[in-house]
Motif scaffolding. Structure first.
Motif, PDB file in Angstrom:
ATOM      1  N   CYS A   1     -27.951 -17.731  38.773  1.00  0.00           N
ATOM      2  CA  CYS A   1     -27.888 -18.343  37.727  1.00  0.00           C
ATOM      3  C   CYS A   1     -29.079 -19.846  38.121  1.00  0.00           C
ATOM      4  O   CYS A   1     -29.572 -19.464  39.621  1.00  0.00           O
ATOM      5  CB  CYS A   1     -26.989 -19.470  38.109  1.00  0.00           C
ATOM      6  N   PRO A   2     -30.236 -20.248  37.556  1.00  0.00           N
ATOM      7  CA  PRO A   2     -31.382 -21.239  37.554  1.00  0.00           C
ATOM      8  C   PRO A   2     -31.017 -22.261  38.307  1.00  0.00           C
ATOM      9  O   PRO A   2     -31.840 -22.834  39.110  1.00  0.00           O
ATOM     10  CB  PRO A   2     -31.960 -21.224  36.841  1.00  0.00           C
ATOM     11  N   ILE A   3     -29.541 -22.527  38.790  1.00  0.00           N
ATOM     12  CA  ILE A   3     -29.791 -23.788  39.583  1.00  0.00           C
ATOM     13  C   ILE A   3     -28.518 -23.605  40.943  1.00  0.00           C
ATOM     14  O   ILE A   3     -27.960 -22.785  40.674  1.00  0.00           O
ATOM     15  CB  ILE A   3     -28.672 -24.784  38.564  1.00  0.00           C
ATOM     16  N   ASP A   4     -28.402 -23.862  41.748  1.00  0.00           N
ATOM     17  CA  ASP A   4     -27.526 -24.262  42.996  1.00  0.00           C
ATOM     18  C   ASP A   4     -25.968 -24.683  42.713  1.00  0.00           C
ATOM     19  O   ASP A   4     -25.963 -25.569  41.812  1.00  0.00           O
ATOM     20  CB  ASP A   4     -27.905 -25.052  44.456  1.00  0.00           C
ATOM     21  N   THR A   5     -25.027 -23.725  42.117  1.00  0.00           N
ATOM     22  CA  THR A   5     -24.118 -24.072  41.496  1.00  0.00           C
ATOM     23  C   THR A   5     -23.405 -25.309  42.855  1.00  0.00           C
ATOM     24  O   THR A   5     -22.467 -25.431  41.619  1.00  0.00           O
ATOM     25  CB  THR A   5     -22.993 -22.610  41.249  1.00  0.00           C
ATOM     26  N   ASN A   6     -23.769 -25.578  43.651  1.00  0.00           N
ATOM     27  CA  ASN A   6     -23.416 -26.638  44.473  1.00  0.00           C
ATOM     28  C   ASN A   6     -23.065 -27.742  44.232  1.00  0.00           C
ATOM     29  O   ASN A   6     -22.895 -28.926  44.226  1.00  0.00           O
ATOM     30  CB  ASN A   6     -23.546 -26.065  45.912  1.00  0.00           C
ATOM     31  N   ILE A   7     -24.437 -27.790  43.492  1.00  0.00           N
ATOM     32  CA  ILE A   7     -25.090 -29.442  43.507  1.00  0.00           C
ATOM     33  C   ILE A   7     -23.892 -30.143  42.249  1.00  0.00           C
ATOM     34  O   ILE A   7     -23.724 -29.516  40.297  1.00  0.00           O
ATOM     35  CB  ILE A   7     -26.216 -28.908  42.030  1.00  0.00           C
ATOM     36  N   SER A   8     -24.167 -31.453  42.092  1.00  0.00           N
ATOM     37  CA  SER A   8     -23.098 -31.926  41.517  1.00  0.00           C
ATOM     38  C   SER A   8     -24.132 -33.553  41.113  1.00  0.00           C
ATOM     39  O   SER A   8     -23.569 -34.307  41.720  1.00  0.00           O
ATOM     40  CB  SER A   8     -21.824 -32.413  41.921  1.00  0.00           C
ATOM     41  N   PRO A   9     -24.505 -33.450  39.621  1.00  0.00           N
ATOM     42  CA  PRO A   9     -24.916 -34.404  38.776  1.00  0.00           C
ATOM     43  C   PRO A   9     -24.231 -35.754  39.244  1.00  0.00           C
ATOM     44  O   PRO A   9     -22.748 -35.731  39.286  1.00  0.00           O
ATOM     45  CB  PRO A   9     -25.541 -34.307  37.877  1.00  0.00           C
ATOM     46  N   LYS A  10     -24.853 -36.981  40.109  1.00  0.00           N
ATOM     47  CA  LYS A  10     -23.790 -38.399  39.606  1.00  0.00           C
ATOM     48  C   LYS A  10     -24.280 -39.087  38.446  1.00  0.00           C
ATOM     49  O   LYS A  10     -23.834 -39.852  37.861  1.00  0.00           O
ATOM     50  CB  LYS A  10     -24.485 -39.302  40.653  1.00  0.00           C
TER      51      LYS A  10
ATOM     52  N   GLN B   1     -21.179 -22.252  32.506  1.00  0.00           N
ATOM     53  CA  GLN B   1     -20.598 -22.174  33.085  1.00  0.00           C
ATOM     54  C   GLN B   1     -20.213 -23.705  34.500  1.00  0.00           C
ATOM     55  O   GLN B   1     -19.382 -24.017  34.941  1.00  0.00           O
ATOM     56  CB  GLN B   1     -19.870 -21.068  34.066  1.00  0.00           C
ATOM     57  N   TRP B   2     -21.590 -23.587  35.051  1.00  0.00           N
ATOM     58  CA  TRP B   2     -21.896 -24.120  36.512  1.00  0.00           C
ATOM     59  C   TRP B   2     -21.531 -25.850  35.430  1.00  0.00           C
ATOM     60  O   TRP B   2     -21.216 -26.722  35.971  1.00  0.00           O
ATOM     61  CB  TRP B   2     -22.934 -24.182  36.502  1.00  0.00           C
ATOM     62  N   ALA B   3     -22.232 -25.823  34.216  1.00  0.00           N
ATOM     63  CA  ALA B   3     -21.816 -27.438  33.392  1.00  0.00           C
ATOM     64  C   ALA B   3     -20.854 -27.704  32.763  1.00  0.00           C
ATOM     65  O   ALA B   3     -19.886 -28.935  33.513  1.00  0.00           O
ATOM     66  CB  ALA B   3     -22.962 -27.493  32.132  1.00  0.00           C
ATOM     67  N   LYS B   4     -20.167 -26.651  32.618  1.00  0.00           N
ATOM     68  CA  LYS B   4     -18.408 -26.822  32.101  1.00  0.00           C
ATOM     69  C   LYS B   4     -17.890 -27.296  33.603  1.00  0.00           C
ATOM     70  O   LYS B   4     -15.819 -28.030  33.287  1.00  0.00           O
ATOM     71  CB  LYS B   4     -18.155 -25.946  31.400  1.00  0.00           C
ATOM     72  N   LYS B   5     -17.518 -26.306  34.343  1.00  0.00           N
ATOM     73  CA  LYS B   5     -17.372 -26.974  35.614  1.00  0.00           C
ATOM     74  C   LYS B   5     -17.754 -28.442  36.333  1.00  0.00           C
ATOM     75  O   LYS B   5     -16.602 -28.868  36.850  1.00  0.00           O
ATOM     76  CB  LYS B   5     -17.418 -25.900  37.139  1.00  0.00           C
ATOM     77  N   ARG B   6     -19.117 -28.539  36.180  1.00  0.00           N
ATOM     78  CA  ARG B   6     -19.243 -30.756  36.353  1.00  0.00           C
ATOM     79  C   ARG B   6     -18.762 -31.074  35.809  1.00  0.00           C
ATOM     80  O   ARG B   6     -18.962 -32.710  35.510  1.00  0.00           O
ATOM     81  CB  ARG B   6     -20.917 -30.072  36.926  1.00  0.00           C
TER      82      ARG B   6
END
Length: 282
Positions: free
Chosen positions: A208-217, A236-241
């Motif tokens: 994944c090109p991004i740290d999946t722990n990141i959560s945009p505000k 998948q990261w986007a959907k989880k967030r």
């Protein structure tokens, strides 16, 4: 039915086993009753020139160009379109009686995938991961579509810097470049983030090109141009967030329809896009 009058279109890249392009184009050739066939050639970088010479000498009517040849292929063509020249990358070649002309349909196809989902590009702040051929096409099209700011992230900073210089020289737009590490703070001002790298593509589907722990505000539209697998780790990261997302399959289809028009003169419509998604193995 393939016969002595069949016109050949090909894909050149490395690798190409993952490609859905033959499914799309052979479906369209059949639908529009055109005597064409589309096949794939796995071409390593040191054989690119001979492959392009082969297109000319064998009378192959056209080609798509994919990773990693979109930029390097330009030096072997006779002419390139104004937009492809600005982008510095080619993904479509047309053979006009031995004269090879390069085009770029990536950016147009990507922009259409966003607009078709009801999103606007004008005035938006955009982050693009990668600075290769696909990135260049998308960045230029985003600028042409009126975005306000583009942040290019890439492992090789010189490549990101060069792309930013192209954008600044040709458009009234704010630009920035940095390494591939993405922070939550950086995403606070971003409306659309686009992965143009092969990270997450088959067979490396766990990347994944991004740290999946990141959560945009804030709400960020997450786009990936990787289409195999259909749902990457990035999506998948986007959907989880809880973020909206658009997968690469839509860009693939839209840029393919533009290439199809260049080769055949046939203009496809929205029904073709829906039909490909529903009936073709993509």
């Amino acid at each position: 039915m393939i016969n002595s009058n069949t016109n050949l279109i090909c894909l050149i890249g490395h690798p190409v086993k993952h490609s859905f392009s033959p499914n799309i184009h052979n479906h369209l050739f059949k639908k529009y009753n055109l005597n064409y066939a589309y096949i794939c050639f796995d071409v390593e970088s040191n054989k690119l020139k001979s492959a392009i010479d082969g297109i000319r000498s064998l009378g192959i009517k056209g080609a798509n160009v994919t990773i990693p040849h979109k930029t390097e292929v330009i030096k072997y063509l006779d002419e390139i379109s104004p937009s492809a020249k600005l982008i510095g990358a080619v993904n479509t070649i047309k053979n006009e009686n031995g004269k090879l002309i390069g085009y770029n349909t990536d950016g147009i196809g990507f922009a259409k995938s966003i607009l078709d989902e009801g999103y606007n590009i004008k005035g938006k702040n955009i982050m693009i991961l990668g600075s290769g051929g696909g990135s260049k096409g998308i960045a230029v099209q985003m600028a042409l579509s009126g975005c306000s700011f583009i942040h290019i992230k890439n492992r090789t900073l010189d490549n990101a810097k060069n792309l930013c210089q192209i954008l600044k020289q040709n458009f009234d737009i704010k630009v920035k470049y940095s390494n591939m590490k993405i922070t939550e703070e950086e995403l606070n001002d971003i409306d659309i983030i686009i992965n143009t790298t092969p990270i997450g593509m088959t067979p490396n589907i766990d990347q994944c090109p991004i740290d999946t722990n990141i959560s945009p505000k804030r709400d960020v539209l997450v786009c990936d141009i990787v289409y195999n697998p259909r749902e990457t780790q990035f999506i998948q990261w986007a959907k989880k967030r809880g973020l909206k997302s658009i997968g690469g399959i839509y860009m693939l289809i839209n840029q393919a329809l533009e290439s199809f028009n260049i080769w055949t003169g046939v203009k496809c419509d929205e029904y073709d896009t829906k039909e490909i998604l529903q009936k073709v193995g993509v």
